[in-house]
Design a protein around this motif. Structure first.
Motif, mmCIF file in Angstrom:
data_model
loop_
_atom_site.group_PDB
_atom_site.id
_atom_site.type_symbol
_atom_site.label_atom_id
_atom_site.label_comp_id
_atom_site.label_asym_id
_atom_site.label_seq_id
_atom_site.Cartn_x
_atom_site.Cartn_y
_atom_site.Cartn_z
ATOM 1 N N ASP A 82 -35.573 11.888 -20.190
ATOM 2 C CA ASP A 82 -34.264 12.398 -19.779
ATOM 3 C C ASP A 82 -33.909 11.973 -18.363
ATOM 4 O O ASP A 82 -34.764 12.039 -17.453
ATOM 5 C CB ASP A 82 -34.254 13.926 -19.829
ATOM 6 N N LYS A 110 -32.362 9.095 -21.904
ATOM 7 C CA LYS A 110 -31.344 9.916 -22.550
ATOM 8 C C LYS A 110 -30.529 10.622 -21.478
ATOM 9 O O LYS A 110 -31.086 11.069 -20.478
ATOM 10 C CB LYS A 110 -31.980 10.953 -23.479
ATOM 11 N N GLU A 112 -26.873 13.350 -21.045
ATOM 12 C CA GLU A 112 -25.937 14.226 -21.725
ATOM 13 C C GLU A 112 -24.505 13.763 -21.515
ATOM 14 O O GLU A 112 -24.154 13.243 -20.445
ATOM 15 C CB GLU A 112 -26.073 15.664 -21.196
ATOM 16 N N HIS A 132 -26.574 12.404 -26.097
ATOM 17 C CA HIS A 132 -26.842 13.834 -26.302
ATOM 18 C C HIS A 132 -25.511 14.581 -26.254
ATOM 19 O O HIS A 132 -24.866 14.641 -25.208
ATOM 20 C CB HIS A 132 -27.792 14.353 -25.215
ATOM 21 N N GLU A 136 -25.173 20.977 -24.132
ATOM 22 C CA GLU A 136 -25.738 20.118 -23.092
ATOM 23 C C GLU A 136 -26.310 21.023 -22.008
ATOM 24 O O GLU A 136 -25.564 21.568 -21.188
ATOM 25 C CB GLU A 136 -24.653 19.203 -22.520
ATOM 26 N N GLU A 173 -27.266 18.773 -30.465
ATOM 27 C CA GLU A 173 -27.925 20.057 -30.231
ATOM 28 C C GLU A 173 -26.964 21.220 -30.433
ATOM 29 O O GLU A 173 -25.848 21.217 -29.906
ATOM 30 C CB GLU A 173 -28.512 20.110 -28.814
#
Length: 273
Positions: A82, A110, A112, A132, A136, A173
């Protein structure tokens, strides 16, 4: 590149992709030995391991440290790291941050949100990007995102934009199952769900949640062990045995050879005399 092709092929064939978070060498080693498809060194390390109050406190140095540890534990597994909060606010910053994590052992990064321009910039540098969307943790409140028409339409559009920009994978998510299924059908990149229903191309869970580190559980999670209870029980038993003089015993250490002990005791007696 071979791993990216493999993920795309798994989507094409309908084979589910299994991803777990890992934050240290033992966790990553166990997952590699189990054959996990990809490891995510998530900024969830902050609240799950480092004791921070939120993901926003995680630094780039934290992420590099834990990425290196995971890589040492899983040298042959694809690792996604991340980009933490406020480390990808501009293309230049995103590039520098991503290179730093790549040098720490990440195969991909990755971030967001819907920033297709960042995907393209990192792509030109040879750094694969996982997107993503939905909840978040760095940017919005913890709840299901996409239950209104406005939210669902935006997340769907954002997913399409990230896909067209070249993400190789997209985490969804806490999104409604129907929305996640629609996105999964609409984009080329494999979708990885967490609390987003069973229709995504794969799943990711937080390993401490899977292991049951904490008493609190989440609806999207399934606990496959109760490590937290085991840790508490082990600490309590150790405490009671130490206080009672039950641990350690001679079997937990070593003793002198008889002839050495005899000479040592003689030396001590001679000095006292």
């Amino acid at each position: 590149m071979r791993a990216l092709n493999r993920f795309a092929e798994m989507k094409r064939k309908g084979e589910k992709i299994a991803v777990l978070t890992a934050y240290d060498a033992p966790q990553a080693r166990a997952q590699e030995q189990a054959g996990i498809d990809a490891i995510l060194v998530g900024d969830s390390v902050g609240v799950n391991i480092l004791g921070y109050s939120s993901e926003r406190e995680v630094t780039l140095a934290d992420m590099a440290h834990h990425t290196r540890a995971a890589r040492r534990g899983a040298p042959d597994t694809f690792i996604i790291a991340d980009l933490p909060f406020a480390t990808y606010d501009t293309p230049e910053q995103a590039a520098a941050s991503a290179k730093f994590l790549q040098q720490a052992g990440a195969d991909a990064v990755k971030f967001e949100g819907a920033f297709p321009d960042l995907v393209q910039v990192l792509g030109t540098l040879g750094i694969p990007v996982c997107g993503h969307l939905g909840y978040e943790p760095q940017h919005c409140e913890r709840r299901v995102h996409g239950k209104t028409l406005e939210e669902a339409t935006k997340i769907f559009s954002d997913a399409k934009a990230l896909d067209e920009a070249g993400v190789f994978m997209l985490v969804l998510e806490l999104a409604p199952a129907e929305l996640a299924a629609a996105i999964t059908r609409a984009i080329k990149a494999p979708t990885i769900g967490i609390g987003a229903g069973p229709a995504t191309d794969g799943q990711v869970l937080v390993f401490p949640d899977v292991l049951g580190y904490a008493e609190k559980n989440f609806r999207h999670n399934r606990r496959y062990a109760e490590v937290g209870a085991t840790m508490r029980a082990s600490a309590a038993t150790y405490l009671s045995e130490v206080r009672a003089g039950l641990f350690p015993t001679l079997a937990n250490g070593s003793t002198m050879p008889a002839e050495v002990l005899a000479r040592f005791e003689a030396e001590i007696l001679e000095r006292r005399g």
